[in-house]
Design a protein around this motif. Structure first.
Motif, PDB file in Angstrom:
ATOM      1  N   ASN A 108       0.841  -1.198   0.000  1.00 25.44           N
ATOM      2  CA  ASN A 108       0.000   0.000   0.000  1.00 25.44           C
ATOM      3  C   ASN A 108       0.873   1.245   0.000  1.00 25.44           C
ATOM      4  OD1 ASN A 108      -2.470  -1.542   0.343  1.00 25.44           O
ATOM      5  ND2 ASN A 108      -1.691  -1.946   2.384  1.00 25.44           N
ATOM      6  N   VAL A 109       0.481   2.229  -0.807  1.00 27.52           N
ATOM      7  CA  VAL A 109       1.274   3.451  -0.925  1.00 27.52           C
ATOM      8  C   VAL A 109       0.353   4.650  -1.140  1.00 27.52           C
ATOM      9  CG1 VAL A 109       1.628   3.167  -3.412  1.00 27.52           C
ATOM     10  CG2 VAL A 109       3.246   4.520  -2.092  1.00 27.52           C
ATOM     11  N   SER A 110       0.719   5.762  -0.536  1.00 26.10           N
ATOM     12  CA  SER A 110       0.055   7.033  -0.786  1.00 26.10           C
ATOM     13  C   SER A 110       1.141   8.063  -1.062  1.00 26.10           C
ATOM     14  CB  SER A 110      -0.777   7.482   0.415  1.00 26.10           C
ATOM     15  OG  SER A 110      -1.872   6.624   0.617  1.00 26.10           O
ATOM     16  N   ILE A 111       0.918   8.933  -2.033  1.00 29.06           N
ATOM     17  CA  ILE A 111       1.880   9.997  -2.315  1.00 29.06           C
ATOM     18  C   ILE A 111       1.168  11.343  -2.274  1.00 29.06           C
ATOM     19  CG2 ILE A 111       3.371   8.502  -3.702  1.00 29.06           C
ATOM     20  CD1 ILE A 111       2.327   9.997  -6.175  1.00 29.06           C
ATOM     21  N   PHE A 112       1.886  12.343  -1.779  1.00 31.54           N
ATOM     22  CA  PHE A 112       1.372  13.704  -1.678  1.00 31.54           C
ATOM     23  C   PHE A 112       2.464  14.658  -2.135  1.00 31.54           C
ATOM     24  CE2 PHE A 112      -0.439  11.142   1.712  1.00 31.54           C
ATOM     25  CZ  PHE A 112      -1.797  11.388   1.607  1.00 31.54           C
ATOM     26  N   CYS A 113       2.067  15.813  -2.681  1.00 27.08           N
ATOM     27  CA  CYS A 113       3.080  16.826  -2.929  1.00 27.08           C
ATOM     28  C   CYS A 113       3.471  17.384  -1.563  1.00 27.08           C
ATOM     29  CB  CYS A 113       2.574  17.910  -3.868  1.00 27.08           C
ATOM     30  SG  CYS A 113       1.346  18.997  -3.181  1.00 27.08           S
ATOM     31  N   TYR A 114       4.719  17.741  -1.427  1.00 27.77           N
ATOM     32  CA  TYR A 114       5.256  18.246  -0.164  1.00 27.77           C
ATOM     33  C   TYR A 114       5.813  19.632  -0.439  1.00 27.77           C
ATOM     34  CZ  TYR A 114       7.503  17.976   4.400  1.00 27.77           C
ATOM     35  OH  TYR A 114       7.869  18.199   5.705  1.00 27.77           O
ATOM     36  N   GLY A 115       4.932  20.620  -0.369  1.00 27.30           N
ATOM     37  CA  GLY A 115       5.300  21.989  -0.708  1.00 27.30           C
ATOM     38  C   GLY A 115       4.557  22.416  -1.956  1.00 27.30           C
ATOM     39  N   PRO A 116       5.208  23.186  -2.821  1.00 24.05           N
ATOM     40  CA  PRO A 116       4.568  23.628  -4.062  1.00 24.05           C
ATOM     41  C   PRO A 116       4.173  22.430  -4.929  1.00 24.05           C
ATOM     42  CG  PRO A 116       6.601  24.831  -3.684  1.00 24.05           C
ATOM     43  CD  PRO A 116       6.558  23.726  -2.674  1.00 24.05           C
ATOM     44  N   PRO A 117       3.308  22.632  -5.923  1.00 23.51           N
ATOM     45  CA  PRO A 117       2.900  21.518  -6.780  1.00 23.51           C
ATOM     46  C   PRO A 117       4.090  20.726  -7.325  1.00 23.51           C
ATOM     47  CG  PRO A 117       1.562  23.422  -7.274  1.00 23.51           C
ATOM     48  CD  PRO A 117       2.640  23.883  -6.310  1.00 23.51           C
ATOM     49  N   ALA A 118       3.931  19.414  -7.342  1.00 26.16           N
ATOM     50  CA  ALA A 118       4.946  18.507  -7.887  1.00 26.16           C
ATOM     51  C   ALA A 118       4.570  18.222  -9.337  1.00 26.16           C
ATOM     52  CB  ALA A 118       5.003  17.220  -7.075  1.00 26.16           C
ATOM     53  N   ARG A 119       5.456  18.553 -10.245  1.00 30.85           N
ATOM     54  CA  ARG A 119       5.167  18.420 -11.674  1.00 30.85           C
ATOM     55  C   ARG A 119       5.878  17.203 -12.264  1.00 30.85           C
ATOM     56  NH1 ARG A 119       2.634  23.032 -12.254  1.00 30.85           N
ATOM     57  NH2 ARG A 119       3.312  24.883 -11.126  1.00 30.85           N
ATOM     58  N   GLY A 120       5.223  16.600 -13.239  1.00 29.70           N
ATOM     59  CA  GLY A 120       5.816  15.446 -13.914  1.00 29.70           C
ATOM     60  C   GLY A 120       5.806  14.195 -13.065  1.00 29.70           C
ATOM     61  N   VAL A 121       4.774  14.023 -12.252  1.00 33.38           N
ATOM     62  CA  VAL A 121       4.672  12.834 -11.402  1.00 33.38           C
ATOM     63  C   VAL A 121       4.256  11.640 -12.260  1.00 33.38           C
ATOM     64  CG1 VAL A 121       3.488  11.772  -9.448  1.00 33.38           C
ATOM     65  CG2 VAL A 121       4.084  14.203  -9.372  1.00 33.38           C
ATOM     66  N   THR A 122       5.016  10.558 -12.140  1.00 27.80           N
ATOM     67  CA  THR A 122       4.710   9.314 -12.850  1.00 27.80           C
ATOM     68  C   THR A 122       4.732   8.170 -11.855  1.00 27.80           C
ATOM     69  OG1 THR A 122       5.617  10.151 -14.929  1.00 27.80           O
ATOM     70  CG2 THR A 122       5.460   7.760 -14.702  1.00 27.80           C
ATOM     71  N   ASP A 175       9.837  17.792 -11.096  1.00 30.90           N
ATOM     72  CA  ASP A 175      10.088  19.036 -10.378  1.00 30.90           C
ATOM     73  C   ASP A 175       9.195  19.088  -9.152  1.00 30.90           C
ATOM     74  OD1 ASP A 175      11.138  21.662  -9.958  1.00 30.90           O
ATOM     75  OD2 ASP A 175       9.254  22.457 -10.725  1.00 30.90           O
ATOM     76  N   GLY A 176       9.795  19.242  -7.990  1.00 32.79           N
ATOM     77  CA  GLY A 176       9.047  19.291  -6.748  1.00 32.79           C
ATOM     78  C   GLY A 176       9.452  18.164  -5.820  1.00 32.79           C
ATOM     79  N   THR A 177       8.707  18.053  -4.739  1.00 28.29           N
ATOM     80  CA  THR A 177       9.016  17.052  -3.725  1.00 28.29           C
ATOM     81  C   THR A 177       7.754  16.247  -3.413  1.00 28.29           C
ATOM     82  OG1 THR A 177      10.653  18.520  -2.763  1.00 28.29           O
ATOM     83  CG2 THR A 177       9.910  16.705  -1.386  1.00 28.29           C
ATOM     84  N   LEU A 178       7.920  14.927  -3.304  1.00 23.88           N
ATOM     85  CA  LEU A 178       6.806  14.051  -2.947  1.00 23.88           C
ATOM     86  C   LEU A 178       7.034  13.490  -1.546  1.00 23.88           C
ATOM     87  CD1 LEU A 178       6.400  11.905  -6.199  1.00 23.88           C
ATOM     88  CD2 LEU A 178       5.047  13.895  -5.498  1.00 23.88           C
ATOM     89  N   LEU A 179       5.953  13.347  -0.822  1.00 24.73           N
ATOM     90  CA  LEU A 179       5.942  12.599   0.435  1.00 24.73           C
ATOM     91  C   LEU A 179       5.337  11.250   0.083  1.00 24.73           C
ATOM     92  CD1 LEU A 179       6.178  12.383   3.531  1.00 24.73           C
ATOM     93  CD2 LEU A 179       3.869  13.355   3.639  1.00 24.73           C
ATOM     94  N   VAL A 180       6.093  10.176   0.293  1.00 23.83           N
ATOM     95  CA  VAL A 180       5.643   8.826  -0.047  1.00 23.83           C
ATOM     96  C   VAL A 180       5.465   8.044   1.247  1.00 23.83           C
ATOM     97  CG1 VAL A 180       6.196   6.717  -1.310  1.00 23.83           C
ATOM     98  CG2 VAL A 180       6.894   8.931  -2.235  1.00 23.83           C
ATOM     99  N   ILE A 181       4.270   7.513   1.456  1.00 21.32           N
ATOM    100  CA  ILE A 181       3.962   6.735   2.655  1.00 21.32           C
ATOM    101  C   ILE A 181       3.696   5.303   2.229  1.00 21.32           C
ATOM    102  CG2 ILE A 181       2.376   6.460   4.597  1.00 21.32           C
ATOM    103  CD1 ILE A 181       1.833   9.505   4.311  1.00 21.32           C
TER     104      ILE A 181
END
Length: 64
Positions: free
Chosen positions: A5-19, A55-61
């Protein structure tokens, strides 16, 4: 260990180019922001899931 199980969130400004690959709900070149939690409660299929951001930062749980 396996984390199916995984959840991802942007951590700060919008995260661009998320795949996201290898998961029940894949994404390609998506902009993830704090207004819509699109990355919540995904499931890794098989042994490997892949999460990238241009571009940006993701928080991955990860959880079992």
């Amino acid at each position: 260990p396996c984390f199916p199980n995984v959840s991802i969130f942007c951590y700060g400004p919008p995260a661009r180019g998320v795949t996201i690959k290898g998961c029940q709900y894949p994404l390609t070149d998506y902009t993830l922001d704090e207004h819509f939690p699109l990355g919540v409660s995904n499931h890794v299929l098989g042994d490997v899931g892949s999460f990238t951001v241009k571009d940006g930062t993701l928080l991955v749980i990860l959880s079992a």
